[in-house]
Design a protein around this motif. Structure first.
Motif, PDB file in Angstrom:
ATOM      1  N   VAL A   1       0.847  -1.204   0.000  1.00 46.16           N
ATOM      2  CA  VAL A   1       0.000   0.000   0.000  1.00 46.16           C
ATOM      3  C   VAL A   1       0.880   1.251   0.000  1.00 46.16           C
ATOM      4  O   VAL A   1       0.644   2.204  -0.747  1.00 46.16           O
ATOM      5  CB  VAL A   1      -0.956  -0.016   1.225  1.00 46.16           C
ATOM      6  N   SER A   2       1.934   1.231   0.825  1.00 47.80           N
ATOM      7  CA  SER A   2       2.818   2.394   0.927  1.00 47.80           C
ATOM      8  C   SER A   2       3.551   2.663  -0.391  1.00 47.80           C
ATOM      9  O   SER A   2       3.624   3.806  -0.851  1.00 47.80           O
ATOM     10  CB  SER A   2       3.827   2.157   2.052  1.00 47.80           C
ATOM     11  N   VAL A   3       4.082   1.589  -1.010  1.00 45.65           N
ATOM     12  CA  VAL A   3       4.828   1.770  -2.270  1.00 45.65           C
ATOM     13  C   VAL A   3       3.875   2.242  -3.379  1.00 45.65           C
ATOM     14  O   VAL A   3       4.223   3.126  -4.178  1.00 45.65           O
ATOM     15  CB  VAL A   3       5.558   0.463  -2.663  1.00 45.65           C
ATOM     16  N   ALA A   4       2.662   1.672  -3.398  1.00 41.21           N
ATOM     17  CA  ALA A   4       1.674   2.117  -4.388  1.00 41.21           C
ATOM     18  C   ALA A   4       1.327   3.593  -4.138  1.00 41.21           C
ATOM     19  O   ALA A   4       1.137   4.363  -5.094  1.00 41.21           O
ATOM     20  CB  ALA A   4       0.426   1.248  -4.307  1.00 41.21           C
ATOM     21  N   GLY A   5       1.276   3.991  -2.870  1.00 40.81           N
ATOM     22  CA  GLY A   5       1.009   5.389  -2.516  1.00 40.81           C
ATOM     23  C   GLY A   5       2.094   6.313  -3.049  1.00 40.81           C
ATOM     24  O   GLY A   5       1.804   7.367  -3.622  1.00 40.81           O
ATOM     25  N   ILE A   6       3.356   5.912  -2.880  1.00 38.66           N
ATOM     26  CA  ILE A   6       4.471   6.735  -3.394  1.00 38.66           C
ATOM     27  C   ILE A   6       4.340   6.884  -4.913  1.00 38.66           C
ATOM     28  O   ILE A   6       4.512   7.977  -5.470  1.00 38.66           O
ATOM     29  CB  ILE A   6       5.840   6.104  -3.042  1.00 38.66           C
ATOM     30  N   ALA A   7       4.003   5.757  -5.582  1.00 37.28           N
ATOM     31  CA  ALA A   7       3.873   5.796  -7.046  1.00 37.28           C
ATOM     32  C   ALA A   7       2.756   6.754  -7.456  1.00 37.28           C
ATOM     33  O   ALA A   7       2.906   7.516  -8.421  1.00 37.28           O
ATOM     34  CB  ALA A   7       3.599   4.390  -7.576  1.00 37.28           C
ATOM     35  N   LEU A   8       1.633   6.747  -6.727  1.00 42.33           N
ATOM     36  CA  LEU A   8       0.515   7.646  -7.048  1.00 42.33           C
ATOM     37  C   LEU A   8       0.903   9.107  -6.837  1.00 42.33           C
ATOM     38  O   LEU A   8       0.579   9.964  -7.659  1.00 42.33           O
ATOM     39  CB  LEU A   8      -0.695   7.307  -6.173  1.00 42.33           C
ATOM     40  N   VAL A   9       1.606   9.378  -5.737  1.00 43.99           N
ATOM     41  CA  VAL A   9       2.056  10.750  -5.472  1.00 43.99           C
ATOM     42  C   VAL A   9       2.992  11.208  -6.603  1.00 43.99           C
ATOM     43  O   VAL A   9       2.848  12.322  -7.129  1.00 43.99           O
ATOM     44  CB  VAL A   9       2.770  10.846  -4.097  1.00 43.99           C
ATOM     45  N   GLY A  10       3.908  10.315  -6.993  1.00 41.56           N
ATOM     46  CA  GLY A  10       4.841  10.639  -8.077  1.00 41.56           C
ATOM     47  C   GLY A  10       4.096  10.930  -9.369  1.00 41.56           C
ATOM     48  O   GLY A  10       4.396  11.901 -10.073  1.00 41.56           O
ATOM     49  N   PHE A  11       3.085  10.098  -9.666  1.00 39.16           N
ATOM     50  CA  PHE A  11       2.281  10.282 -10.884  1.00 39.16           C
ATOM     51  C   PHE A  11       1.558  11.632 -10.838  1.00 39.16           C
ATOM     52  O   PHE A  11       1.588  12.399 -11.803  1.00 39.16           O
ATOM     53  CB  PHE A  11       1.279   9.130 -11.002  1.00 39.16           C
ATOM     54  N   GLY A  12       0.918  11.902  -9.696  1.00 42.92           N
ATOM     55  CA  GLY A  12       0.165  13.155  -9.554  1.00 42.92           C
ATOM     56  C   GLY A  12       1.051  14.380  -9.686  1.00 42.92           C
ATOM     57  O   GLY A  12       0.720  15.334 -10.382  1.00 42.92           O
ATOM     58  N   LEU A  13       2.221  14.314  -9.045  1.00 48.16           N
ATOM     59  CA  LEU A  13       3.139  15.464  -9.075  1.00 48.16           C
ATOM     60  C   LEU A  13       3.676  15.712 -10.483  1.00 48.16           C
ATOM     61  O   LEU A  13       3.769  16.852 -10.933  1.00 48.16           O
ATOM     62  CB  LEU A  13       4.314  15.225  -8.121  1.00 48.16           C
ATOM     63  N   SER A  14       4.021  14.623 -11.168  1.00 45.55           N
ATOM     64  CA  SER A  14       4.651  14.798 -12.479  1.00 45.55           C
ATOM     65  C   SER A  14       3.633  15.180 -13.553  1.00 45.55           C
ATOM     66  O   SER A  14       3.976  15.871 -14.501  1.00 45.55           O
ATOM     67  CB  SER A  14       5.397  13.523 -12.879  1.00 45.55           C
ATOM     68  N   GLN A  15       2.370  14.728 -13.392  1.00 48.33           N
ATOM     69  CA  GLN A  15       1.390  14.988 -14.449  1.00 48.33           C
ATOM     70  C   GLN A  15       0.541  16.238 -14.197  1.00 48.33           C
ATOM     71  O   GLN A  15       0.113  16.893 -15.123  1.00 48.33           O
ATOM     72  CB  GLN A  15       0.446  13.774 -14.587  1.00 48.33           C
ATOM     73  N   GLY A  16       0.270  16.501 -12.930  1.00 51.51           N
ATOM     74  CA  GLY A  16      -0.756  17.487 -12.657  1.00 51.51           C
ATOM     75  C   GLY A  16      -0.295  18.901 -12.368  1.00 51.51           C
ATOM     76  O   GLY A  16      -0.860  19.864 -12.869  1.00 51.51           O
ATOM     77  N   LEU A  17       0.736  19.035 -11.569  1.00 50.42           N
ATOM     78  CA  LEU A  17       1.045  20.375 -11.055  1.00 50.42           C
ATOM     79  C   LEU A  17       2.025  21.167 -11.916  1.00 50.42           C
ATOM     80  O   LEU A  17       2.502  22.217 -11.514  1.00 50.42           O
ATOM     81  CB  LEU A  17       1.581  20.254  -9.622  1.00 50.42           C
ATOM     82  N   ASP A  18       2.312  20.616 -13.081  1.00 52.92           N
ATOM     83  CA  ASP A  18       3.202  21.316 -14.010  1.00 52.92           C
ATOM     84  C   ASP A  18       4.548  21.655 -13.347  1.00 52.92           C
ATOM     85  O   ASP A  18       5.076  22.759 -13.508  1.00 52.92           O
ATOM     86  CB  ASP A  18       2.515  22.603 -14.514  1.00 52.92           C
ATOM     87  N   LEU A  19       5.045  20.721 -12.578  1.00 58.91           N
ATOM     88  CA  LEU A  19       6.313  20.955 -11.871  1.00 58.91           C
ATOM     89  C   LEU A  19       7.482  20.486 -12.739  1.00 58.91           C
ATOM     90  O   LEU A  19       7.330  19.590 -13.574  1.00 58.91           O
ATOM     91  CB  LEU A  19       6.333  20.174 -10.552  1.00 58.91           C
ATOM     92  N   HIS A  20       8.638  21.069 -12.484  1.00 62.98           N
ATOM     93  CA  HIS A  20       9.846  20.613 -13.176  1.00 62.98           C
ATOM     94  C   HIS A  20      10.210  19.231 -12.642  1.00 62.98           C
ATOM     95  O   HIS A  20       9.947  18.920 -11.480  1.00 62.98           O
ATOM     96  CB  HIS A  20      10.985  21.615 -12.927  1.00 62.98           C
ATOM     97  N   SER A  21      10.832  18.418 -13.494  1.00 65.51           N
ATOM     98  CA  SER A  21      11.128  17.032 -13.093  1.00 65.51           C
ATOM     99  C   SER A  21      12.021  16.983 -11.848  1.00 65.51           C
ATOM    100  O   SER A  21      11.897  16.064 -11.024  1.00 65.51           O
ATOM    101  CB  SER A  21      11.781  16.277 -14.241  1.00 65.51           C
ATOM    102  N   THR A  22      12.916  17.975 -11.689  1.00 62.04           N
ATOM    103  CA  THR A  22      13.795  17.956 -10.513  1.00 62.04           C
ATOM    104  C   THR A  22      12.996  18.231  -9.227  1.00 62.04           C
ATOM    105  O   THR A  22      13.303  17.670  -8.175  1.00 62.04           O
ATOM    106  CB  THR A  22      14.926  19.005 -10.641  1.00 62.04           C
ATOM    107  N   THR A  23      11.956  19.070  -9.342  1.00 62.31           N
ATOM    108  CA  THR A  23      11.110  19.332  -8.165  1.00 62.31           C
ATOM    109  C   THR A  23      10.360  18.059  -7.779  1.00 62.31           C
ATOM    110  O   THR A  23      10.233  17.736  -6.591  1.00 62.31           O
ATOM    111  CB  THR A  23      10.108  20.464  -8.483  1.00 62.31           C
ATOM    112  N   VAL A  24       9.847  17.344  -8.800  1.00 64.91           N
ATOM    113  CA  VAL A  24       9.149  16.073  -8.529  1.00 64.91           C
ATOM    114  C   VAL A  24      10.115  15.109  -7.843  1.00 64.91           C
ATOM    115  O   VAL A  24       9.767  14.454  -6.848  1.00 64.91           O
ATOM    116  CB  VAL A  24       8.605  15.458  -9.850  1.00 64.91           C
ATOM    117  N   ALA A  25      11.344  15.026  -8.391  1.00 64.39           N
ATOM    118  CA  ALA A  25      12.344  14.117  -7.814  1.00 64.39           C
ATOM    119  C   ALA A  25      12.643  14.502  -6.368  1.00 64.39           C
ATOM    120  O   ALA A  25      12.757  13.633  -5.489  1.00 64.39           O
ATOM    121  CB  ALA A  25      13.616  14.145  -8.644  1.00 64.39           C
ATOM    122  N   ALA A  26      12.754  15.824  -6.108  1.00 61.23           N
ATOM    123  CA  ALA A  26      13.049  16.287  -4.743  1.00 61.23           C
ATOM    124  C   ALA A  26      11.904  15.908  -3.791  1.00 61.23           C
ATOM    125  O   ALA A  26      12.148  15.434  -2.675  1.00 61.23           O
ATOM    126  CB  ALA A  26      13.264  17.793  -4.739  1.00 61.23           C
TER     127      ALA A  26
END
Lengths: 328, 349
Positions: free
Chosen positions: B98-123
């Protein structure tokens, strides 16, 4: 006592002390004194044994790799006769050195392995020089046949593993050429390695050189890996039902579990079997669910829970077996 | 006689302990490494299934990346309690997935939705996975969080470009070897000591992976000076590792052998300065042996064998040169073996 068993003992002692320290059974002062009392790990003689073995086996591997690269380079400056004669001399010299050093010593075993690898290089060189037209599988099959005296003479894990790899490659290439599709080579090589596992376990009770666990574990991993692939491909194939791939996988499971649980207790073999079972059972469950019922997206959750349940049960069982083994 | 009872009696005879040996408690007994490996493999199978289930359950919400971030964060948060106080195996496994799937969802949301730079998503992912790592007490969960953390750090370093990867390779290799070396000296009672191995494993696997990646031809386009510097930095690791591991146990026991080990390491590092996978493999084998870690020793041996097999296909070095280098290194090791066999053990200090 060999350096390996000394190292295992020293490592177990150190791990036990660390466990006691972590659980609070010994305090800091006792921990420091205990380390002084039990000596510095690993001890100097154990280090010496390790470095002797490491240098020996690395030297054999690198020299064999050098010979293979040399053959592949097809150096023009060296004539046909010189190249063939040079490799033959190296082969004879390595075999003679193995005999002189004694096959009961690691140095003799490493030199014998080197000569077995040079034999393969020589066969490749003959094929390259005279353009014999032989298929690649024939080269490996011939190498496997000619290697038999080496394997019998050495009765050691590295040589026997080399023979198993060469034989598996020959069969894989043959089946790939004769039959269409990847499943048959997976099935053939998987079953061959299961048979080799049984032979190895039997031989291990008679030959001290084959008593270690590395060989059977590698054979079981290769066999179960290939047969699991074949079984999963079969499950998601066009026809629904039991076929040769599933039958082969079931045989392999029985042999590996029997070998790891009854014949000679080995948690690694049992873990490999458990992982293979989880993969095949989950694939089967998924196929059955979506072929005969329509569980919708709930089926995915069910399958995830099934994997978690199986892994937890297997993990608990392995832990219990490890604990019983420790107490025995 | 090295069983726990005999060892305890030895300590008792020296008045270091006074009570009876502590009983093995099945609930606190360490999980065997094979069971951990099995749990890890199962987590890799179950996580995509759970992710797919969550994604499909969300339906139209899937297009709303903010919802993905919120649900992912909730999943990570919900898993914290069972991960902090591990109960049964089922709960541990479930919470990990559940936790790892949660991290993956957060990563997906951050990279697709908030128009953030990839380095910000990585941070963001690095911070999230580091926090979950620190909170967790389940090794396989820590291992997976460490995987995300290291991947995010590599991304932050813009590690996908060959130039950056060539610099990163020796850096990660040094960190891996130093972590294993330093950890062997630490007091096991220190809190972080028991929680460090998953991170050390991930760093080690990354170091080996980067060394393998160096065999790809794309690295030929990198500035040659940079490659030379990276290769020398990587090669220097072997003698340093030999010195570090030999200093603690070997120098006091057999100074002559210690010196021989360091000299042999320098010679091999020089010979294999263009092949970081070989120097790293041997360095890891030395560290694994000194630490008494059979699993790391086997991993290092396999990593070395795979690198050697890949070396055959390296286009940058002609086959004849490869034969020469392999032959010379093999001869040096054979000489070292003969010296070790014939040289009597040195005196201890």
């Amino acid at each position: 006592m060999t350096f390996w068993s000394s190292w295992n003992d020293e490592s177990a002692q150190r791990a036990q002390l660390a466990r006691w320290r972590r659980s609070g059974a010994i305090d800091d002062a006792a921990w420091q004194s205990a380390r002084e009392l039990t000596g510095r790990y690993p001890s100097a003689p154990t280090w010496r044994g390790f470095l002797e073995h490491l240098s020996l086996w690395l030297a054999a591997a690198l020299l064999a790799a050098a010979a293979i690269c040399f053959v592949a380079a097809n150096w023009d400056a060296l004539g046909r006769f010189a190249r063939l004669a040079g490799l033959q001399v190296a082969l004879v010299a390595a075999s003679f050195a193995a005999w002189r050093l004694g096959l009961d010593r690691p140095a003799g075993q490493a030199t014998l392995l080197l000569s077995a690898l040079l034999l393969g290089g020589l066969l490749a060189l003959v094929g390259q020089t005279y353009q014999t037209g032989a298929d690649t599988w024939q080269l490996f099959a011939l190498w496997a046949v000619l290697l038999v005296p080496w394997v019998i003479a050495g009765l050691s894990a590295p040589l026997s593993l080399l023979w198993c790899i060469v034989l598996s490659l020959a069969l894989h290439l043959y089946l790939l050429e004769q039959l269409h599709g990847e499943r048959w080579p997976w099935l053939g090589v998987g079953l061959l390695n299961i048979a080799l596992l049984v032979i190895w376990q039997w031989a291990g009770t008679r030959a001290p050189g084959l008593h270690g666990r590395t060989g059977p574990r590698l054979l079981a991993a290769l066999s179960l890996g290939l047969l699991t692939l074949a079984a999963v491909t079969s499950i998601f194939g066009e026809r629904v039902g039991v076929d040769y791939a599933l039958l082969g996988w079931a045989i392999a499971m029985i042999v590996v579990v029997g070998s790891g649980l009854i014949w000679r207790r080995d948690l690694v073999l049992l873990a490999l079997a458990a992982l293979s079972f989880i993969v095949v059972a989950t694939a089967g469950m998924g196929r059955a669910l979506y072929a005969f019922a329509d569980p919708g997206i709930g089926g995915l959750l069910l399958m995830a829970l099934l994997v978690i349940g199986q892994a937890s049960a297997a993990s608990m069982l392995l832990r219990r077996l490890a604990l019983n083994e420790g107490r025995a | 006689m090295n069983d726990p009872i005999s060892l305890w009696r030895r300590l008792q005879a020296e008045n270091l302990v006074d009570a009876q040996p502590p009983e093995d408690d099945p609930s606190t007994a360490p999980t065997p490494w094979v069971a951990r490996l099995l749990a890890g493999a199962a987590a890799w199978i179950a996580t995509p299934l759970l992710l797919l289930f969550v994604a499909l359950s969300m339906g139209d919400l899937l297009t709303d990346e903010t919802a993905a971030i919120v649900i992912g964060a909730l999943m990570c948060g919900a898993a914290i309690m069972p991960l902090r106080q591990p109960g049964g195996e089922f709960l541990q496994q479930g919470a990990t997935i559940v936790s790892v799937a949660g991290i993956a969802l957060v990563g997906f949301g951050l990279s697709q939705g908030l128009d953030l730079h990839s380095t910000t998503v990585a941070a963001c992912l690095a911070v999230l996975s580091a926090a979950l790592y620190a909170l967790s007490r389940v090794p396989i969960h820590q291992f997976m969080c460490a995987g995300v953390l290291v991947f995010a750090m590599v991304w932050l370093f813009n590690g996908t470009s060959p130039e950056r990867l060539s610099v990163l390779q020796p850096l990660v290799a040094w960190v891996a070897v130093l972590l294993w070396s330093l950890d062997s000296r630490a007091d096991p009672a220190i809190r972080w000591h028991a929680h460090l191995p998953p991170l050390m494993w991930v760093v080690t696997i990354t170091a080996v992976g980067l060394a393998w990646a160096g065999q790809i031809d794309a690295w030929d386009r990198v500035d040659p000076n940079l490659i030379v510097a990276a290769r020398y930095a990587s090669a220097a690791l072997l003698p340093v590792a030999a010195f570090l591991v030999g200093r603690s146990s070997l120098r006091a026991g057999d100074r002559r052998l210690f010196l021989l080990l360091v000299i042999a390491a320098v010679v091999l590092a020089w010979l294999w300065r263009w092949s970081p996978g070989i120097t790293l493999g041997i360095a890891l084998m030395l560290v694994a042996f000194a630490r008494g870690n059979a699993l790391l020793l086997a991993f290092a041996a396999i990593a070395l064998a795979v690198y050697l097999a890949g070396y055959y296909y390296e286009m940058a070095v002609p086959l004849l040169d490869k034969a020469l280098w392999l032959g010379v290194a093999g001869a040096v090791l054979a000489i070292l073996h003969v010296v070790l066999r014939r040289w009597p053990a040195g005196s201890s200090r």
